[in-house]
Write an enzyme that holds these catalytic residues in place. Sequence first.
Site, short mmCIF file in Angstrom:
data_model
loop_
_atom_site.label_atom_id
_atom_site.label_comp_id
_atom_site.label_asym_id
_atom_site.label_seq_id
_atom_site.Cartn_x
_atom_site.Cartn_y
_atom_site.Cartn_z
N GLU A 250 15.60 12.45 -3.97
CA GLU A 250 14.28 12.72 -3.83
C GLU A 250 13.59 13.89 -4.46
O GLU A 250 12.52 14.10 -4.80
CB GLU A 250 13.52 12.11 -2.76
CG GLU A 250 13.62 10.53 -2.36
CD GLU A 250 12.99 10.33 -1.22
OE1 GLU A 250 12.13 9.51 -1.18
OE2 GLU A 250 13.65 10.77 -0.13
N ARG B 27 13.50 0.08 4.88
CA ARG B 27 12.79 1.07 5.24
C ARG B 27 12.40 0.91 6.80
O ARG B 27 11.49 0.07 7.20
CB ARG B 27 11.22 1.06 4.58
CG ARG B 27 11.16 0.99 2.99
CD ARG B 27 9.75 1.23 2.63
NE ARG B 27 9.69 1.33 1.27
CZ ARG B 27 9.68 0.12 0.32
NH1 ARG B 27 9.66 -1.01 0.73
NH2 ARG B 27 9.83 0.47 -1.04
N ARG C 262 1.41 11.66 -5.91
CA ARG C 262 1.54 10.29 -6.60
C ARG C 262 0.18 9.67 -6.35
O ARG C 262 -0.23 8.44 -7.21
CB ARG C 262 2.30 9.45 -5.43
CG ARG C 262 3.77 9.63 -5.86
CD ARG C 262 4.62 9.32 -4.78
NE ARG C 262 4.50 7.94 -4.36
CZ ARG C 262 5.22 7.43 -3.18
NH1 ARG C 262 5.86 8.04 -2.60
NH2 ARG C 262 4.91 6.12 -2.79
N CYS D 146 16.26 2.86 -5.97
CA CYS D 146 15.38 1.89 -5.13
C CYS D 146 13.91 2.23 -5.11
O CYS D 146 13.23 1.88 -4.32
CB CYS D 146 15.98 1.96 -3.71
SG CYS D 146 15.84 3.59 -2.92
N HIS E 8 -4.12 3.69 -5.37
CA HIS E 8 -4.72 2.52 -4.25
C HIS E 8 -5.32 1.28 -5.31
O HIS E 8 -5.03 0.26 -5.10
CB HIS E 8 -5.92 3.09 -3.77
CG HIS E 8 -7.01 1.89 -3.26
ND1 HIS E 8 -6.35 1.24 -2.23
CD2 HIS E 8 -8.01 1.30 -3.63
CE1 HIS E 8 -7.48 0.48 -1.68
NE2 HIS E 8 -8.17 0.44 -2.75
N ASN F 108 9.93 7.19 -6.96
CA ASN F 108 8.55 7.58 -6.77
C ASN F 108 8.50 9.07 -6.32
O ASN F 108 7.67 9.83 -6.94
CB ASN F 108 7.82 6.49 -5.64
CG ASN F 108 7.92 5.09 -5.88
OD1 ASN F 108 8.02 5.00 -7.18
ND2 ASN F 108 7.49 4.42 -5.12
#
Lengths: 541, 91
Positions: free
Chosen positions: A399, A274, A433, A470, A186, A422
């Site tokens: 992923e 997305r 994450r 990406c 955050h 990610n």
Amino acid sequence: MPAAPTEIRGIGVGSVPAVGTVFILTPSEAAYEHRSTHHTPDEEASVLATAIATTAATIRSETAHSDATAADILEALLMVMEDPELQLMARPHLDVGDDAPTALFKALDGLAQIMGDDEDFLSRVSDLRGIAVRISGWVRGIAAGPGIPQEGTWIIVAEDLTPLETSQFGPSVAGVVTELGGPTSHTAIICRALSLPAVVSARGAMGLSQGESVLVDPEGNRVLVGSSLSNATQALTFHPQSDTPLITVRANIGGLADAEKASKTSARGVGLFRTEVLYLSATKEPTVAEQKASYVEVLRAAPAGKVIIRTIDAGSDKPIPFLRIEDEENPALGMRGFRLHVDHEVFLASQLTAIAQAIDETGRDVGVMAPMVSTIAEVATFAQMCSAAGIRQVGIMIETPAIISVLPDLAGMISFLSIGTNDLSQYLFAADRMHPQLGEFNNPWQPGLLRNVKLIADHAVTLDIPVGVCGESAADPLLAIVFAGLGIGSLSVAPSAVTDVHDALSSVTATQAAEAARVALAAHGPEDAKTLVRALFAETP
Amino acid sequence: MSESMIHSVVVRDPIGLHARPVGQIVKAVKESGLVVTLRTSAGAEALATSALRMLALKVKHGESIDIIVKSEDLEVSRTLAITIEALINEG
């Protein structure tokens, strides 16, 4: 000779350094502790009511200019705080001699217990406690709130920051240093949005002293005590040698506004659209015609070149209003990504049909890929669904670790690959994450990640299909060069990062990129990897 | 003589009745000056001026709740109930 300045290492966010005075954002212990009082319960109840009203008014005035969503949530929290019911819950504690702040803390504990399993509420409890600490500070006469002075140039130092705290940053805040947090936490996301330089995951940050001057050097991944801007690590500048980057640079988009923004950059097409963003605000399932209209609009606005559309990526932590997704213990390991087709096959088929119709209508060169697949069977199902809808260019996101090892078996089923760094990091390292203490695991320079990217690139050569990256990581120009050297054929980054990545990739040769990749792969840690690769380009005239 | 008007709503928000709409409901009800109660299908009630009480109802996605508005003017009641419904499902 002066001693070398104290250095604290972490993960840099942003590239412009800042110097300022340390403002430690830890309310003193005195604001937190439980105390008893010799006042009567009635007197203390009246103190509590006044303290709540005064503090709420202060917070409202401090956050008058924050964005609408943040302000709404804060307002709801303040309403809970001002609710007379909460004071009733505090009363039994006042009756046995607790002072107003202590009774308030205990009332909140009681509230958290009543709310039990309500995750949405529990996720806000820390913010409510934060407000309670400010109320406590007011009662006890301690500077407990952020209370960041409006004058001066401050570097905010904290364990980690809550949305309540970041929403109060004004122009006097020049930088941020946090002991915890990672590159996608955050704090990092907010700092990027506010263009504030930050160093997160900086072990030892809480050892800095209030009032001392520090240099926040995000490019150098460090904080230097008593240092000046002239000691900051210079952001690398790349001088493009041509108009053509070594590999294709595309843009990541979420909808029409992004597509328009991207078309004003040098991006050659879109590497990640997305699509879930289109559905987030829909309260009921859109028809095929409605979906098609949205896709046509975005495809017409997107920059020239190939467009890669990702089918809906949602989960119980990332809900779509009209798709029922059960609450889960562990959303990252649950029903998400392409796994949604099990319960929502009809919707997914309607999305593919709408995309196919939009491709026909616009004549654009479009590939469609599925998020989070981990088995050969899932890929086969997706390929069949695409074929049934009339979509010819079918791909998958990489992923999960499991799909990497079965890539050779996917020959003939798919025509492209896209690595989402990610999530791939999160699943490779088994490190959440968003976890405040696991930032280092999610550092994209980790050799454990880069060596897997190499493996994927090698498999793509065997399959004779293109592979792109990406994830957020590709927005780091230096890492973009490493990816090119690893054999990645295209990168897709946020529209705001296209120029930097394009310039970096237009200023190096294939030989230099290969050398960068070799150095990064050989490193034993993310810091080493970045430092060694950086050294290769630091002298570029 | 004030009358009660009951308006039933199915909560469509995936996370149920949560902090943000609750805050907005308190604001709307206080501005109206009317007495509004929310009642769950299990019969638990909360005054809509208490954010805390409403949150403690723990209304989940798919559950039905009654919005009970007391007012002399049925039209005023209905308007407020519809406003609250919109806050619950779109706020």
